[in-house]
Design a protein around this motif. Structure first.
Motif, mmCIF file in Angstrom:
data_model
loop_
_atom_site.group_PDB
_atom_site.id
_atom_site.type_symbol
_atom_site.label_atom_id
_atom_site.label_comp_id
_atom_site.label_asym_id
_atom_site.label_seq_id
_atom_site.Cartn_x
_atom_site.Cartn_y
_atom_site.Cartn_z
ATOM 1 N N THR A 13 -18.567 -60.648 -8.200
ATOM 2 C CA THR A 13 -18.667 -62.071 -7.820
ATOM 3 C C THR A 13 -19.882 -62.349 -6.955
ATOM 4 O O THR A 13 -20.471 -63.421 -7.047
ATOM 5 C CB THR A 13 -17.412 -62.556 -7.061
ATOM 6 N N HIS A 14 -20.224 -61.399 -6.060
ATOM 7 C CA HIS A 14 -21.398 -61.619 -5.199
ATOM 8 C C HIS A 14 -21.837 -60.297 -4.590
ATOM 9 O O HIS A 14 -21.142 -59.289 -4.715
ATOM 10 C CB HIS A 14 -21.106 -62.685 -4.141
ATOM 11 N N HIS A 15 -22.989 -60.330 -3.917
ATOM 12 C CA HIS A 15 -23.691 -59.082 -3.583
ATOM 13 C C HIS A 15 -23.148 -58.318 -2.388
ATOM 14 O O HIS A 15 -23.570 -57.197 -2.136
ATOM 15 C CB HIS A 15 -25.186 -59.374 -3.369
ATOM 16 N N HIS A 16 -22.236 -58.866 -1.609
ATOM 17 C CA HIS A 16 -21.796 -58.165 -0.402
ATOM 18 C C HIS A 16 -21.233 -56.776 -0.732
ATOM 19 O O HIS A 16 -20.569 -56.590 -1.751
ATOM 20 C CB HIS A 16 -20.763 -59.008 0.361
ATOM 21 N N ALA A 17 -21.488 -55.842 0.191
ATOM 22 C CA ALA A 17 -21.161 -54.435 -0.059
ATOM 23 C C ALA A 17 -19.671 -54.216 -0.319
ATOM 24 O O ALA A 17 -19.298 -53.347 -1.109
ATOM 25 C CB ALA A 17 -21.613 -53.588 1.126
ATOM 26 N N ASP A 18 -18.812 -54.996 0.318
ATOM 27 C CA ASP A 18 -17.376 -54.793 0.107
ATOM 28 C C ASP A 18 -16.923 -55.278 -1.270
ATOM 29 O O ASP A 18 -15.742 -55.163 -1.616
ATOM 30 C CB ASP A 18 -16.550 -55.450 1.232
ATOM 31 N N HIS A 19 -17.875 -55.801 -2.076
ATOM 32 C CA HIS A 19 -17.544 -56.244 -3.435
ATOM 33 C C HIS A 19 -18.249 -55.431 -4.514
ATOM 34 O O HIS A 19 -17.827 -55.465 -5.665
ATOM 35 C CB HIS A 19 -17.856 -57.739 -3.597
ATOM 36 N N GLN A 20 -19.334 -54.743 -4.147
ATOM 37 C CA GLN A 20 -20.073 -53.983 -5.168
ATOM 38 C C GLN A 20 -20.418 -52.568 -4.733
ATOM 39 O O GLN A 20 -21.075 -51.838 -5.485
ATOM 40 C CB GLN A 20 -21.342 -54.744 -5.594
ATOM 41 N N GLY A 52 -22.273 -70.990 -2.022
ATOM 42 C CA GLY A 52 -21.768 -71.380 -0.701
ATOM 43 C C GLY A 52 -21.671 -70.168 0.196
ATOM 44 O O GLY A 52 -22.461 -69.992 1.116
ATOM 45 N N HIS A 53 -20.707 -69.304 -0.076
ATOM 46 C CA HIS A 53 -20.576 -68.044 0.661
ATOM 47 C C HIS A 53 -21.870 -67.231 0.475
ATOM 48 O O HIS A 53 -22.477 -66.771 1.441
ATOM 49 C CB HIS A 53 -19.354 -67.294 0.139
ATOM 50 N N THR A 54 -22.294 -67.074 -0.789
ATOM 51 C CA THR A 54 -23.646 -66.618 -1.114
ATOM 52 C C THR A 54 -24.182 -67.591 -2.162
ATOM 53 O O THR A 54 -23.417 -68.350 -2.760
ATOM 54 C CB THR A 54 -23.672 -65.181 -1.691
ATOM 55 N N GLY A 114 -13.510 -64.103 -5.751
ATOM 56 C CA GLY A 114 -14.248 -63.399 -4.708
ATOM 57 C C GLY A 114 -13.968 -63.952 -3.331
ATOM 58 O O GLY A 114 -12.813 -64.020 -2.899
ATOM 59 N N ASP A 115 -15.021 -64.342 -2.638
ATOM 60 C CA ASP A 115 -14.899 -64.867 -1.271
ATOM 61 C C ASP A 115 -15.149 -66.368 -1.213
ATOM 62 O O ASP A 115 -15.694 -66.876 -0.237
ATOM 63 C CB ASP A 115 -15.891 -64.152 -0.336
ATOM 64 N N THR A 116 -14.779 -67.084 -2.277
ATOM 65 C CA THR A 116 -14.976 -68.548 -2.259
ATOM 66 C C THR A 116 -13.685 -69.227 -1.816
ATOM 67 O O THR A 116 -13.640 -69.828 -0.737
ATOM 68 C CB THR A 116 -15.415 -69.036 -3.647
HETATM 69 ZN ZN ZN Z 1 -18.435 -61.687 0.867
#
Ligand code: ZN
Ligand code: FE
Length: 253
Positions: free
Chosen positions: A52-59, A110-112, A127-129
């Motif tokens: 969903t987005h680039h943050h480390a806890d997601h990829q 928004g979040h990213t 994700g984090d939306t």
């Molecule tokens: Zn995030």
């Protein structure tokens, strides 16, 4: 039909694994090891990874998974994603024949800025939306972008199951109760989630119907939320002003 397995990771992340037969697709693997454990235990072959987005806890687990499986990596074109093979910007439909389904890709900045949500078979991976009773912090985009993204998700069918990436619901409900104290469905949800958490059960997925009834960030046009926002910023009036006041209030709650 496919099954969805919830894989807890780190302190409060959820990695979602979709499986049909011996095929598996995983959403936002921040860590490889708990996913590998499930794949091996269940005898599954990983075919695709959705980010969903680039943050480390997601990829953060992508490289570790690709060391064991040849999987297609879907994710935001405009973010730095490990081994991205199918760059997406929203508006696409991605076929996952191994699961017998296709996902609609929705841009939710928004979040990213490149944040994506995946929607199909009445399931939303956001994700984090959108969170249970809350929403992600606005790190890269504007408040207006985040509100528009949430409104876009809120327009999906109400029976949609909301698979967000964190178990934040209980903390979010404390804030929701502070800003929307007269909401009976919200009080009821807070009780249900408190019980679930006390028993070690997850509060995710919720449904969009539940979120629309209880999530303050989807209720910025409701008189109760306008009044709450005005208790902090007297001139807050339209949904964007109300959203902005609530989001900043929650950051410090
Ligand atoms: Zn995030
Ligand atoms: Fe996260």
């Amino acid at each position: 039909m496919f099954d969805i397995i919830r894989i807890p990771a780190f302190k409060d992340n959820y990695i979602w694994l979709l499986r049909k037969g011996a095929a598996a697709v995983v959403v936002d693997p921040g860590d490889a090891s708990p996913v590998l454990e499930v794949l091996e235990r269940e005898g599954l072959a990983l075919t695709a990874i959705l980010i969903t987005h680039h943050h480390a806890d997601h990829q953060g687990g992508v490289a570790g998974l690709l060391a064991h499986y040849q999987a297609t990596v879907f994710g935001p074109a405009d973010e730095s994603i490990t081994a991205l093979s199918r760059p997406l910007r929203g508006g696409e439909t991605i076929a996952l024949p191994e699961l017998g389904l296709a996902f609609e890709v929705i841009a939710v900045p928004g979040h990213t800025l490149g944040h994506l949500a995946y929607y199909g078979s009445a399931c939303l991976f956001c994700g984090d939306t959108l969170f249970g009773a809350g929403c992600g912090r606005v790190f890269e985009g504007t408040m207006a972008q985040m509100l528009a993204s949430l409104e876009r998700l809120a327009a999906l069918p109400e029976r949609t199951a909301v698979y967000c990436a964190h178990e934040y619901t209980q903390a979010n409900l404390r804030f929701a109760l502070a800003v929307d104290p007269g909401n009976r469905l919200l009080q009821q949800r807070a009780d249900e989630v408190a019980l679930a958490r006390a028993e070690g059960r997850a509060s995710v997925p919720s449904t969009l119907m539940q979120e629309k009834a209880t999530n303050p960030f989807l209720r910025c046009g409701e008189p109760a939320l306008i009044a709450a926002a005005q208790s902090r910023v007297a001139q807050a009036n339209d949904p964007l002003e109300v959203f902005t006041v609530l989001r900043e209030w929650k950051n410090a709650f």
